[in-house]
Design a protein around this motif. Structure first.
Motif, PDB file in Angstrom:
ATOM      1  N   GLU A 207       0.828  -1.200   0.000  1.00 46.85           N
ATOM      2  CA  GLU A 207       0.000   0.000   0.000  1.00 46.85           C
ATOM      3  C   GLU A 207       0.867   1.257   0.000  1.00 46.85           C
ATOM      4  O   GLU A 207       0.628   2.208  -0.769  1.00 46.85           O
ATOM      5  CB  GLU A 207      -0.932  -0.002   1.217  1.00 46.85           C
ATOM      6  N   SER A 211       1.246   3.885  -3.108  1.00 47.55           N
ATOM      7  CA  SER A 211       0.985   5.303  -2.873  1.00 47.55           C
ATOM      8  C   SER A 211       2.152   6.161  -3.352  1.00 47.55           C
ATOM      9  O   SER A 211       1.955   7.229  -3.958  1.00 47.55           O
ATOM     10  CB  SER A 211       0.725   5.544  -1.387  1.00 47.55           C
ATOM     11  N   ARG A 214       2.282   6.469  -7.248  1.00 45.44           N
ATOM     12  CA  ARG A 214       1.228   7.234  -7.920  1.00 45.44           C
ATOM     13  C   ARG A 214       1.683   8.643  -8.316  1.00 45.44           C
ATOM     14  O   ARG A 214       1.167   9.219  -9.275  1.00 45.44           O
ATOM     15  CB  ARG A 214       0.000   7.318  -7.014  1.00 45.44           C
ATOM     16  N   GLY A 240      -1.768   0.594  -7.947  1.00 40.02           N
ATOM     17  CA  GLY A 240      -0.968   1.804  -7.856  1.00 40.02           C
ATOM     18  C   GLY A 240      -0.260   2.120  -9.154  1.00 40.02           C
ATOM     19  O   GLY A 240      -0.173   3.289  -9.567  1.00 40.02           O
TER      20      GLY A 240
END
Length: 508
Positions: A207, A211, A214, A240
């Motif tokens: 995660e 992030s 991105r 992502g």
């Protein structure tokens, strides 16, 4: 071409270092480089420690005449901890004539690593430097801890010239990677390549990684192979990447616990990233089902994939049929590894037929350990006489035998063949096969590298090869003969041959 596996790209990819197995990897020194973006490569790091083999070794006693010598690089398992410097080993006992050589190592080789005289200590905190030149930090296998990750995070924020970071083989864990990624998300960070292989990551890291990606328009390469991120982690990571504006060129997810369901997520990445050129998915249980899901995205006109590694992915002839559509029509595809998949002779026939299609531009094919027999050699031979683009064929660890090798040699002996690298290690080649190869070496003008490691020939077969290799008309530049027994007389003759013909390198 470019080793892992199988393909072990390798080189490789080819991936095999010198198309031969390497010794066990040792701990590399921490390395810091500044690289000129116009040169494409950097010079040696001034702080790199000397390798272990820089000290002169004490020679052992020469074996008596008639002794059989075994030539092997040794296996290449990844060490679970840093090896301590070993004392000088005593001379190895001569192997009996009936002894069986060790099996060939892993299909795709581990990356080359420089070695050092003592275990690597944790590096000092990275110093931020501003420069017009590109900066690359390699901190592989340095025992980095969470504390050092804070320093790295600070350096990422303070050093906009840093474009590549490699932290492979450090037990960073999810907490350490989270700290590094905080620095990566800084607007001043210009990282383009982030390597995190063998870092004890789990799905929990994905995660944060997704992030960070991105917001990185300039990001080009992500390598997280050999981490247990699993199906859930790959799904988050792929989301992502799909949502990122980055122009991703390389994605390495080998041995990450991918499943057939993961191919749905990978398909979305391939479809959205027209910049993607290399996809490494080896050592994942994708199966024929996963391959069937992935192939339509590879076939899309916008996909410009060049390198595809699918070694040890539980692919059978059924999945091979789907991949053959890609091979026969995808003109961008140059390198494919299907090593360690049970394709069988049916799969070999399908591949050879696809390589004869006008849309195929494949240059390197790795099909080591694919359950081929001598029956497939007719198909490979027919393909090699017509295909003028394939320059590397890795067929090691398939039971071709002397009869199969004879068919290959008859085809390659015809004028106009283009193959330059042929790997036939552990293919049950004996003296009769050597005779066929010896004749081939005098007739063929394209072959440059030949690997015959771990086969059953003796002094007679080796001598036949030497007689051909020594001829001025033989174009061979490298002969690999690991894991073969021969006498001291042959050993002396091989070394003398290298001296007489400097253009030839014999690896044993």
């Amino acid at each position: 071409m470019s080793l892992p596996g199988p393909g072990v790209r390798g080189h490789l990819p080819g991936r095999d270092a010198g198309r031969a197995a390497l010794g066990p990897p040792l701990r590399p020194a921490a390395k810091w480089e500044q690289r000129d973006p116009n040169s494409g490569h950097g010079g040696p790091a001034p702080c790199e420690a000397p390798p272990l083999d820089s000290a002169p070794a004490t020679p052992g006693p020469a074996p008596p005449a008639g002794t059989l010598l075994m030539h092997s690089p040794g296996p290449r398992p990844r060490p679970t901890q840093s090896p301590a410097p070993a004392a000088q080993a005593p001379p190895r006992e001569p192997a009996p004539a009936h002894a069986k050589p060790r099996p060939s190592p892993r299909p795709r080789p581990l990356p080359r690593r420089s070695s050092e005289a003592s275990p690597c200590q944790a590096p000092p905190p990275p110093v931020a430097r501003r420069s017009s030149r590109s900066v690359f930090w390699r901190l592989d296998d340095c025992g980095l801890t969470e504390v050092r990750c804070k320093d790295i995070s600070s350096a990422l924020q303070a050093n906009p010239s840093l474009t590549e970071l490699s932290l492979c083989t450090n037990e960073l864990g999810d907490a350490g990677v989270h700290l590094v990624l905080q620095g990566l998300q800084s607007p001043t960070c210009k990282i383009q390549k982030l390597r995190l292989e063998y870092c004890n990551l789990t799905a929990a890291s994905c995660e944060s990684l997704a992030s960070a990606l991105r917001n990185k328009q300039h990001f080009k390469e992500l390598a997280v192979s050999n981490n247990e991120i699993g199906e859930a982690g790959v799904r988050v990571l792929c989301q992502g990447l799909v949502e990122s504006a980055c122009q991703l060129e390389t994605l390495k997810l080998e041995n990450c616990g991918l499943t057939p369901a993961s191919c749905e997520d990978l398909r979305a990445v391939v479809a959205s990233k027209t910049s993607l050129r290399e996809l490494d998915l080896g050592d994942n249980k994708l199966g024929d089902q996963g391959i069937a899901v992935l192939c339509p995205s590879l076939l899309h006109p916008s996909c410009q994939i060049r390198v595809l590694w699918l070694w040890e992915c539980d692919v059978t002839a059924t999945g091979c049929r789907d991949l053959c559509h890609v091979v026969s029509t995808k003109e961008s595809l140059e390198e494919l590894s299907l090593a360690c998949n049970a394709l069988g002779d049916e799969g070999a026939q399908l591949l050879c037929e696809s390589l004869l299609e006008p849309g195929s531009r494949l240059q390197s094919l790795w099909v080591k350990s694919c359950n081929f027999t001598a029956a497939c050699c007719h198909h490979f031979g027919a393909m090699l006489t017509q295909n003028k683009r394939l320059v590397e064929l890795q067929l090691s660890n398939n039971k071709l035998g002397d009869s199969g090798v004879r068919e290959l040699c008859q085809a390659l002996g015809q004028s106009g063949t283009a193959l330059q690298v042929l790997c036939l290690g552990d293919c049950d080649v004996a003296n009769d096969g050597c005779a066929s190869l010896a004749s081939l070496l005098l007739a063929n003008r394209s072959l440059r590298e030949l690997d015959l490691s771990n086969n059953r020939m003796n002094d007679q077969g080796i001598r036949r090869l030497m007689e051909s290799v020594e001829q001025p008309g033989c174009a061979l530049e490298q002969l690999v003969l690991y894991d073969i027994y021969w006498s001291q007389d042959i050993e002396d003759s091989l070394r003398a041959l290298e001296e007489r013909k400097p253009s030839l390198k014999i690896i044993s």
